[in-house]
Motif scaffolding. Structure first.
Motif, short mmCIF file in Angstrom:
data_model
loop_
_atom_site.label_atom_id
_atom_site.label_comp_id
_atom_site.label_asym_id
_atom_site.label_seq_id
_atom_site.Cartn_x
_atom_site.Cartn_y
_atom_site.Cartn_z
N ILE A 4 0.84 -1.20 0.00
CA ILE A 4 0.00 0.00 0.00
C ILE A 4 0.87 1.25 0.00
O ILE A 4 0.63 2.21 -0.72
N TRP A 5 1.93 1.22 0.82
CA TRP A 5 2.85 2.36 0.85
C TRP A 5 3.43 2.60 -0.54
O TRP A 5 3.51 3.73 -1.02
N MET A 6 3.81 1.50 -1.21
CA MET A 6 4.45 1.63 -2.52
C MET A 6 3.48 2.24 -3.54
O MET A 6 3.86 3.12 -4.32
N PHE A 7 2.22 1.77 -3.53
CA PHE A 7 1.27 2.28 -4.52
C PHE A 7 0.91 3.74 -4.25
O PHE A 7 0.42 4.43 -5.13
N ASN A 8 1.10 4.19 -3.04
CA ASN A 8 0.83 5.59 -2.74
C ASN A 8 2.06 6.45 -3.01
O ASN A 8 1.95 7.64 -3.28
N LYS A 9 3.23 5.83 -2.97
CA LYS A 9 4.47 6.59 -2.99
C LYS A 9 5.06 6.71 -4.40
O LYS A 9 5.56 7.77 -4.78
N VAL A 10 5.01 5.61 -5.17
CA VAL A 10 5.72 5.61 -6.45
C VAL A 10 4.78 6.06 -7.57
O VAL A 10 3.81 5.37 -7.89
N PRO A 11 5.02 7.21 -8.17
CA PRO A 11 4.06 7.77 -9.13
C PRO A 11 3.91 6.94 -10.41
O PRO A 11 2.90 7.05 -11.09
N TRP A 12 4.89 6.09 -10.72
CA TRP A 12 4.80 5.29 -11.94
C TRP A 12 3.53 4.44 -11.92
O TRP A 12 2.88 4.25 -12.95
N PHE A 13 3.17 3.94 -10.77
CA PHE A 13 2.02 3.04 -10.67
C PHE A 13 0.71 3.74 -10.99
O PHE A 13 -0.25 3.11 -11.39
N TYR A 14 0.64 5.05 -10.74
CA TYR A 14 -0.61 5.73 -11.07
C TYR A 14 -0.40 6.74 -12.20
O TYR A 14 -1.05 7.77 -12.26
N ASN A 15 0.51 6.43 -13.06
CA ASN A 15 0.75 7.23 -14.27
C ASN A 15 0.98 8.71 -13.98
O ASN A 15 0.51 9.58 -14.71
N TYR A 16 1.66 8.99 -12.88
CA TYR A 16 2.08 10.36 -12.54
C TYR A 16 0.92 11.33 -12.41
O TYR A 16 1.07 12.53 -12.55
N GLU A 17 -0.30 10.80 -12.14
CA GLU A 17 -1.43 11.69 -11.87
C GLU A 17 -1.59 11.78 -10.35
O GLU A 17 -0.62 11.63 -9.63
N MET A 18 -2.82 11.96 -9.88
CA MET A 18 -3.09 11.84 -8.46
C MET A 18 -2.96 10.36 -8.09
O MET A 18 -3.09 9.49 -8.94
N SER A 19 -2.79 10.05 -6.81
CA SER A 19 -2.59 8.65 -6.44
C SER A 19 -3.87 7.85 -6.60
O SER A 19 -3.87 6.63 -6.49
N GLN A 20 -4.98 8.54 -6.87
CA GLN A 20 -6.24 7.83 -7.10
C GLN A 20 -6.32 7.45 -8.58
O GLN A 20 -6.16 8.30 -9.45
#
Lengths: 357, 442
Positions: A145-161
């Motif tokens: 969970i920390w990683m998906f909130n922290k690393v912007p690559w996972f959310y395509n550099y948008e908001m973490s949502q």
């Protein structure tokens, strides 16, 4: 009465080994399938889809996955929320990177990604057991969970949502706001039915028996020639595969948008664990019953307390906390083996009705 | 014996399922349905309760005083979410067709929930009023026709804070080399201002320190250790719930000057400062409206609602910042409904009509006086293209000895050129990702 089996003979091995050997079970299943496929898609609306059937089905799917790991293989895991997040975020990355890809394939691939991550976090299970393993998998929950909130690559550099883009399957829109409730329902139902069938066969075959022997006594299982490494990691892989697909379905079909810290937090892990404990460990039916209990009981109580009795919503919510908690305790005292065992006992009684013992 | 219990359990389950089928049949004639997603339970309840009370009290006052909006009663239906997105989605689906009018507007009261409801509500043609929160780029009405986030947004507010700091430091050129820390809730909500602040850091040459705090925010020791080491000149805070009061206490503990510590408008209520006691004196926060109960509309609420024993909360807590904010949401909603009735010439309005009503909101000083809210906030005008309304931001300061908030700054105009450009970029990306063709606005 209802479940009397007099006259049902098995004449060959195939008949003896079928999934539903009892005639009455086949009738029940046929009724359920007819209603699920022939009736519900025609009468379903947004409320029934988004608030009742989709939550029930995706949680049944995730509970099925966790039950394989905890119920069948005896490896306690508290990392469910984290693995669901892996499924959601990897499917998001896949559908945004390859817009032409079929959504079914994308979701199955994301299940594969989750299986790989699950194996990674399953490695400690070779050295540690029980509560110690629960703590190790808890680390997976927090780290992922920390990683998906922290690393912007996972959310395509948008908001973490992340937001699910609209996608069609065989020309029918299934994700995004314009998708019809019936299409979304059938899509999830298809996944659930297919993978339930796989799970039912898996757990009664060689693999499932190996898992159960590891669960019951790992040293004895090893002496019998079952390799703990392979068996435990396979359980982690299969379980995470299911959980990852469940997470992807939550993201694409049910909610349409998720934020890792909110949608897949530690409470989700507990929620699914409670579902399988109440439903029944080591039982496919238990995953369904537990998910129904955990996901639908609050909604049902709300309908009764607020819409029927006319209670103030906040008071109803507090009473709901009390009632759901008490019901969990009640069920566990009355039947520690869960609702699935309760159903089994009911069947036994119905066999000898009106004079059960 | 066991059998009977099981049968009873099964029967109960059947009854509950049947109940869910029947619930849509209830129709409430001669009333407008205004649902409200509230959280009076859960980690954020202390903030959710005054928001919800202000909202329902204002509509109850309108019902008592004027017989509702244009003579039709307003039925505020609360749905308890506990700040949970999944429950909020259930609430939304449950309430969207409630009553004769259907839901006329939704207030999600959480940035996460707003994101979840944006695509769905646009499809169902029900406007969403995310007043000063939610998705900032929804300010672009061409891509988000049903989403409203006026009077201003997080990005505008961040730029207004920078302007305020620049003014206090003696000019925008003095910002160069200064260090500003952003303590934020580690979620989509808390991350909202980062892009704007980074852009402005590039323009004005100040250094930005990013310090995330995880939900719910009780544990901040490490964050404040970093602040002691980094020695920022100013601290901004994007917090919510218990995180705010913990941060203010920690800041007091390291003797950080309170008048250089600015919270977002969700970090500036009585709940946030009171626990820190006298140490919180001088703490600053952004705001979009005035605090206090010195308004005609609030006097009317006391007279028509609380005097008759129908108040939603304690009378002593009327006029708190979040109570007033809940009331302001209700004021905007009621005005949009009034506009919708005027524009369409019918009292038979639905969500899509209220959308037009929102886009026609144009409240002058005189209008606020008519509403009993003289000097409550600055005039605001919404257009089809601009759903943010470009409202100004004020800074309020906590006076611990008097126990009240005072507005201490001028109304600061945000840097619209900077923000509008970022909004356009983000909404264009959203439109491309979701196959939306922006509508024409003239």
């Amino acid at each position: 009465m209802l479940y009397r089996e007099t006259g049902q003979f098995k004449r060959n091995y195939a008949a003896d080994q079928q999934l539903f050997p009892i005639f009455q079970d086949k009738i029940l299943l046929a009724i359920i399938v007819t209603v699920a496929v022939g009736v519900i898609p025609f009468i379903i609306n947004d409320y029934w889809s988004k608030a009742i059937l989709l939550p029930f089905m995706v949680y049944a799917f995730v509970a099925l996955g966790l039950n394989i790991l905890v119920g069948y293989c005896g490896q306690i895991s508290l990392g469910t929320g984290g693995f669901m997040a892996v499924g959601a975020y990897s499917s998001y990355k896949i559908v945004t990177a390859f817009p032409e890809m079929n959504l079914i394939l994308a979701i199955v691939l994301s299940g594969g990604c989750t299986a790989a991550v699950g194996v990674l976090f399953g490695l400690p299970s070779l050295r540690i057991k029980g509560f110690y393993l629960a703590v190790a998998t808890l680390a997976a929950q927090f780290f992922l969970i920390w990683m998906f909130n922290k690393v912007p690559w996972f959310y395509n550099y948008e908001m973490s949502q992340i937001t699910a883009p609209p996608r069609e399957v065989f020309g029918v829109l299934v994700s995004g706001p314009q998708a019809s409730p019936a299409a979304q329902y059938l899509f999830v139902l298809g996944f659930l039915a297919f993978f339930t069938w796989i799970a039912l066969n898996l757990v009664r075959g060689r693999v499932g028996r190996a898992w159960m022997s590891i669960r019951d006594m790992d040293i004895a299982a090893e002496l019998l020639g079952i390799k703990p490494l392979k068996t435990k990691l396979l359980a982690f892989a299969v379980s995470s595969f299911y959980i990852g697909i469940g997470g992807a379905l939550i993201f694409h079909i049910w909610l349409g948008t998720v934020e890792a810290t909110e949608a897949f937090d530690i409470l989700q892990s507990f929620f699914v664990l409670f579902a399988i404990i109440i439903g029944g460990l080591g039982s496919v039916l238990g995953a369904y019953l537990g998910a129904a209990f955990m996901a639908l009981m609050p909604v049902g109580l709300k309908v009764v307390l607020v819409d029927w009795i006319g209670m103030v919503p906040v008071t109803a919510k507090h009473i709901e906390f009390i009632l759901v908690g008490s019901l969990i305790i009640f069920f566990l005292i009355k039947e520690p083996h869960g609702l699935a065992r309760m159903w089994q006992i009911t069947k036994e009684k119905l066999r000898l009705w009106p004079f059960p013992y | 014996m066991k059998l009977t219990k099981t049968t009873m359990a099964l029967a109960a389950a059947g009854v509950i399922a049947g109940a869910a089928w029947a619930e849509t049949a209830m129709a409430d004639y001669d009333a407008y349905t205004v649902p409200n997603l509230v959280y009076r339970t859960g980690a954020y309840a202390p903030n959710g309760i005054p928001l919800a009370n202000g909202f329902i009290d204002y509509f109850n006052m309108l019902n008592e005083r004027d017989g509702g909006v244009e003579g039709i009663k307003v039925n505020v239906v609360e749905c308890e979410t506990g700040y949970n997105t999944k429950v909020s989605v259930e609430c939304y689906e449950n309430l969207k067709n409630e009553g004769q009018s259907g839901a006329l507007v939704f207030n999600p009261h959480s940035t996460g929930v707003t994101y979840a409801l944006i695509p769905k509500a646009s499809e169902d043609k029900i406007p969403i009023l995310s007043m000063g929160y939610g998705r900032t780029s929804a300010a672009d009405g061409t891509v988000f026709p049903y989403i409203f986030n006026f009077p201003t947004t997080y990005w505008s507010q961040a730029s207004a804070f920078i302007k305020y700091v620049g003014e206090k430091e003696g000019g925008m050129d003095k910002l160069k080399g200064k260090k500003i820390a952003l303590v934020f809730h580690n979620s989509a909500y808390g991350k909202e201002p980062i892009k704007t602040l980074e852009t402005l850091a590039g323009t004005y040459g100040f250094e930005l320190m990013l310090l995330p705090v995880d939900h719910p925010g009780q544990e901040q020791k490490a964050t404040w250790l970093q602040i002691r080491r980094g020695k920022p000149d100013w601290i901004f805070m994007w917090g919510w719930g218990v995180m705010n009061q913990v941060a203010i206490k920690e800041a007091a503990a390291i003797r950080f000057p309170m008048d250089k510590f600015i919270g977002v408008w969700w970090s500036g209520s009585e709940n946030d400062v009171a626990p820190a006691g006298p140490a919180a004196n001088g703490y600053l926060a952004g705001t979009m409206h005035a605090p206090g109960s010195d308004f005609q509309a609030i006097a009317d609420i006391k007279k028509h609602v609380y005097a008759k024993g129908n108040g939603a909360g304690e009378e002593a807590r009327i006029g708190e910042v979040l109570y007033n904010r809940g009331m302001l949401e209700a004021v905007f909603t009621a005005e949009a409904m009034r506009n919708a009735i005027k524009i369409h010439g019918t009292k038979d309005i639905r969500g899509e009509h209220v959308r037009d009503g929102f886009e026609a909101i144009d409240l002058s000083e005189a209008d606020f006086e008519r509403l009993g809210l003289k000097d409550f906030m600055k005039p605001i005008k919404i257009t089809c293209e601009n759903h943010e309304g470009n409202g100004p931001v004020a800074i309020q300061q906590w006076d611990a000895s008097a126990g009240k908030w005072n507005i201490v700054s001028e109304w600061i105009e945000p840097m619209h050129d900077v923000v509008r450009k970022l909004v356009k970029e983000d909404s264009a990306a959203y439109a491309a990702e979701n196959n939306i063709t922006p509508r024409k606005c003239s």
